[in-house]
Design an enzyme around this catalytic site. Structure first.
Site, short mmCIF file in Angstrom:
data_model
loop_
_atom_site.label_atom_id
_atom_site.label_comp_id
_atom_site.label_asym_id
_atom_site.label_seq_id
_atom_site.Cartn_x
_atom_site.Cartn_y
_atom_site.Cartn_z
N GLU A 1 0.64 -1.43 0.14
CA GLU A 1 -0.19 -0.20 0.18
C GLU A 1 0.87 1.16 -0.07
O GLU A 1 0.35 2.14 -0.54
CB GLU A 1 -0.81 0.23 1.18
CG GLU A 1 -2.16 -1.03 0.85
CD GLU A 1 -2.60 -1.60 -0.10
OE1 GLU A 1 -2.62 -0.20 -1.22
OE2 GLU A 1 -3.46 -1.85 -0.22
N HIS B 1 -13.96 -9.62 -8.01
CA HIS B 1 -13.78 -8.63 -9.74
C HIS B 1 -14.83 -8.88 -10.31
O HIS B 1 -14.66 -7.77 -11.77
CB HIS B 1 -11.93 -8.67 -10.21
CG HIS B 1 -11.78 -8.39 -9.43
ND1 HIS B 1 -11.28 -9.11 -7.54
CD2 HIS B 1 -10.57 -7.30 -9.02
CE1 HIS B 1 -10.34 -8.93 -7.01
NE2 HIS B 1 -9.84 -8.04 -7.59
O1 X8Z Z 1 -7.69 -7.10 -5.20
C1 X8Z Z 1 -6.33 -6.79 -4.78
C2 X8Z Z 1 -5.79 -5.50 -3.61
C3 X8Z Z 1 -5.79 -4.50 -4.49
S1 X8Z Z 1 -5.31 -3.65 -4.97
C4 X8Z Z 1 -6.56 -6.30 -2.94
N1 X8Z Z 1 -5.64 -7.93 -5.41
C5 X8Z Z 1 -5.93 -8.92 -6.29
C6 X8Z Z 1 -6.95 -10.21 -5.62
O2 X8Z Z 1 -7.43 -10.28 -4.37
O3 X8Z Z 1 -7.47 -10.95 -5.92
C7 X8Z Z 1 -3.88 -8.08 -4.79
C8 X8Z Z 1 -3.67 -9.64 -5.69
C9 X8Z Z 1 -4.67 -9.40 -7.03
ZN ZN Z 2 -2.89 -2.77 -5.11
#
Ligand code: X8Z
Ligand code: ZN
Length: 666
Positions: free
Chosen positions: A377, A507
């Site tokens: 971060e 996502h």
């Molecule tokens: O979504 C994220 C971060 C936000 S920058 C917490 N990541 C992905 C996930 O959680 O799937 C970090 C690794 C990949």
């Molecule tokens: Zn990040």
């Protein structure tokens, strides 16, 4: 309603201001001078608007409630209107009118606004659909396998911990299938509409489809090819890791469950999506007697606090002669949970767009994993600080993967035994023992290397969907085809088109792109290697130096290279930013640094797989997905059916996250 009225009034005023500015600048006729004046006006307004929006989002995420949610929603709508107004104005400009390449770059970047280009009612619909999908995602809860009357198991922390810790095949399969049953199928029709709206937004942005819209920040018409090529570079290492893990899983679960030629079942890899595998270190560690030390007990013993963990990260950047976090950071950030205050705990770094207010929100716990995340971060924060002098439109990563890579590159130094020793967290003397090294590299590979084909498959799937190269009736089977192709992973039970398994990953319902994490994972090793060279700790000719032992702490030369890259923000195409970091040596994505880093592990895995005669690769071993609509995804399962609790609170807590995550937070 007064808030909405005042928001509409302010937007109208802004539209008026922007158009007056345009007239005053007499945009098309005056050329660069006029455009420059206009962009300056837009820049000032955009920063103000952005601040107003981020303040509202911050208030909501750090104090979740109806009032803060409404304020955040209205601020978001206002910001979208503003972006749209600027877009309306700038899209009329032609390259010849503008002339100056830098001004044209600004115009071009401001001319792609994503879903904000949709007509108002469609934009509202788009946000509503995403909200609905996230409400399904956030409210899903599962009943326990052995105790079906014990329900209410949520993804975080319950199922996440179960997937990490359980070694019970059936229990894992239950959690895996239930999570998917309760999320995916309900989302599927909503997702189909989101795809249509994303494509429509893309076309309004003068792009062909959602895939092109999502690739826009990378400024490369060949991005797909580039990431595929990089993946081909990684694949030999991945295949060795995959084969070794398959053998260890076979030892644990037995040959009737784990076939020596088949893809790995997705539910026994320690993570709900099998995206990282380090949670199964206990059954896969190469040298079980020689654990790589988790320094969490030492951190607790030495009285570490969330604040002191961030101070440590701040000192790391200061040691590189980069910027210290400003006082506003320390007074404004939320670094740990506050009792009695509902907070969105997802760690994130925030740029308030005013050049002085930068914050982090993280429910930090005192452990090594969170210490690494704190550095991640703070990498975002450092990027904000380095490009704060630029116009708003350039205050961004060279591409989204760069923003993800900085903190991770630094964290590669932090997690080395050498650095942990320098912090007094490891007491053992430097070990000459290569078994420790292999354990260390293996643990890291389970996260970084295993992650790559997952990240690639997720956006390959969405690119294919946006491009309509997959029929709606094939969405789910296409997902499993890609998971098998890239990762050698299969579902534990037969899937069908009644399921919608990509929807089980945050996502997808949030409609947030994912390829940034693939790019960021590759880039962090490129950055680490070049910074280690600058720090005098790596030279390809000198076998004394090993990339995974390098710690760049204290190297001003390394800091200068990193700072030069970050200070460019998005003002130049990303290959220029990579050149700035590497002294001109590198200008494209390449997995050679990652391969260098893991070389000792790769050699070890190769020998080990040879010794045990483990076949490398995988062959399709049966039906994974039926191209018909089975009802399994929707039916009452095992006699228990827990309906998603779609309360208004659920809607509240899920609503804002996707909106801001696609624009503002990192
Ligand atoms: O979504 C994220 C971060 C936000 S920058 C917490 N990541 C992905 C996930 O959680 O799937 C970090 C690794 C990949
Ligand atoms: Zn990040």
């Amino acid at each position: 309603m007064p808030r909405q009225v005042s928001a509409m009034y302010r937007t109208a005023l802004l539209l008026f201001t922007v158009s007056v500015a345009a007239e005053a600048a007499d945009v098309p006729r005056v050329g660069p001078g006029g455009v420059r004046a206009l962009l300056r006006q837009v820049d000032g307004l955009a920063s103000e608007q952005c601040t107003r929006n981020v303040v509202a989002q911050w208030r909501y995420e750090t104090d979740v409630g109806e009032e803060t949610q409404l304020a955040a929603l209205s601020a978001q709508a206002e910001y979208s209107h503003f972006q749209r107004a600027v877009w309306d104005l700038l899209k009329t400009l032609k390259r010849e009118d503008v002339g100056d390449p830098d001004l044209w770059r600004q115009v071009r970047l401001l001319s792609v606004v994503g879903p904000a280009a949709l007509p108002l009612e469609k934009l509202e619909r788009y946000n509503r659909l995403i909200n609905d999908m996230l409400a399904i995602y956030n409210s899903a809860n599962v009943c326990a396998y052995r105790d079906p009357f014990h329900c209410g198991l949520r993804l975080d922390p319950d199922l996440t911990q179960l997937m990490a810790r359980s070694r019970d095949w059936e229990e894992l399969e239950h959690a895996w299938t239930e999570w998917r049953r309760l999320t995916g199928p309900r989302m599927r029709p909503i997702y189909e509409e989101v795809v249509e709206l994303t494509n429509e937004a893309a076309r309004l942005n003068n792009l062909t489809d959602g895939a092109e819209l999502w690739m826009f920040p990378y400024e490369s018409p060949t991005l797909k090819l580039e990431v595929e090529e990089v993946w081909e570079e990684v694949r030999p290492l991945y295949e060795q890791l995959h084969a070794y893990v398959r053998r260890k899983l076979r030892d644990h679960y037995g040959p009737d469950k784990i076939n020596r030629h088949a893809p790995l079942p997705a539910h026994v890899l320690g993570n709900m999506w099998a995206q990282t595998w380090s949670n199964i270190l206990d059954i896969t560690l190469p040298y079980p007697g020689k654990h790589f030390l988790d320094v969490t007990p030492q951190m607790i013993e030495q009285g570490y606090t969330p604040a002191s963990m961030f101070q440590l990260a701040d000192h790391f950047f200061i040691s590189l002669n980069l910027s210290a976090a400003p006082p506003e950071f320390w007074s404004g950030s939320l670094l740990e949970e506050i009792r009695g205050r509902p907070v969105v705990c997802q760690p994130s770094a925030w740029d308030f767009c005013n050049g002085k207010d930068f914050r982090i929100k993280m429910c930090t716990r005192v452990n090594l994993k969170d210490l690494v995340t704190a550095h991640h971060e703070m990498g975002h924060l450092q990027y904000f600080l380095q490009y704060r002098h630029l116009p708003k439109v350039y205050r961004d990563g060279a591409n989204p993967g760069f923003h993800e890579a900085v903190g991770e590159a630094v964290a590669l130094s932090v997690a080395t035994p050498r650095h942990l020793r320098s912090l007094g967290l490891l007491r053992s003397s430097p070990s000459e023992d290569s078994a420790h090294d292999i354990n260390f590299l293996f643990a890291l590979a389970l996260d970084k290397v295993a992650f790559l084909p997952f990240a690639l498959a997720l956006d390959r799937w969405r690119w294919d969907i946006f491009r309509e190269s997959v029929a709606k009736s094939r969405y789910n089977c296409h997902w499993w085809r890609l998971r098998e192709q890239y990762s050698g992973i299969k579902p534990p039970v037969l899937r069908s088109e009644g399921d919608f398994d990509p929807g089980s990953k945050y996502h997808v319902p949030a409609n947030v792109p994912y390829i940034r994490y693939f790019v960021g994972t590759i880039l962090q090793f490129q950055l680490h290697r070049t910074l280690c060279k600058r720090a005098g700790q790596y030279s390809p000719e000198n076998s004394h130096y090993l990339l995974h032992q390098c710690d760049i702490h204290g190297s001003k030369a390394a800091g200068e290279a990193l700072g030069n890259m970050m200070a460019l923000g998005a003002s130049h195409p990303w290959p220029d930013a990579l050149r700035a970091a590497t002294g001109g040596e590198e200008y494209k994505l390449s997995a050679s640094a990652l391969r260098d880093y893991f070389r000792p592990l790769e050699d070890w895995l190769r020998q080990e797989n040879l010794r045990t005669q483990e076949p490398i690769g995988w062959t399709y071993d049966g039906d994974y997905c039926k191209q018909s609509i089975e009802t399994a995804g929707l039916q009452v399962y095992g006699g228990y059916y827990n309906e998603a609790t779609s309360t208004s609170f659920v809607l509240i807590t899920s609503l804002i996250i996707p909106i801001i995550s696609s624009f503002l937070i990192w």
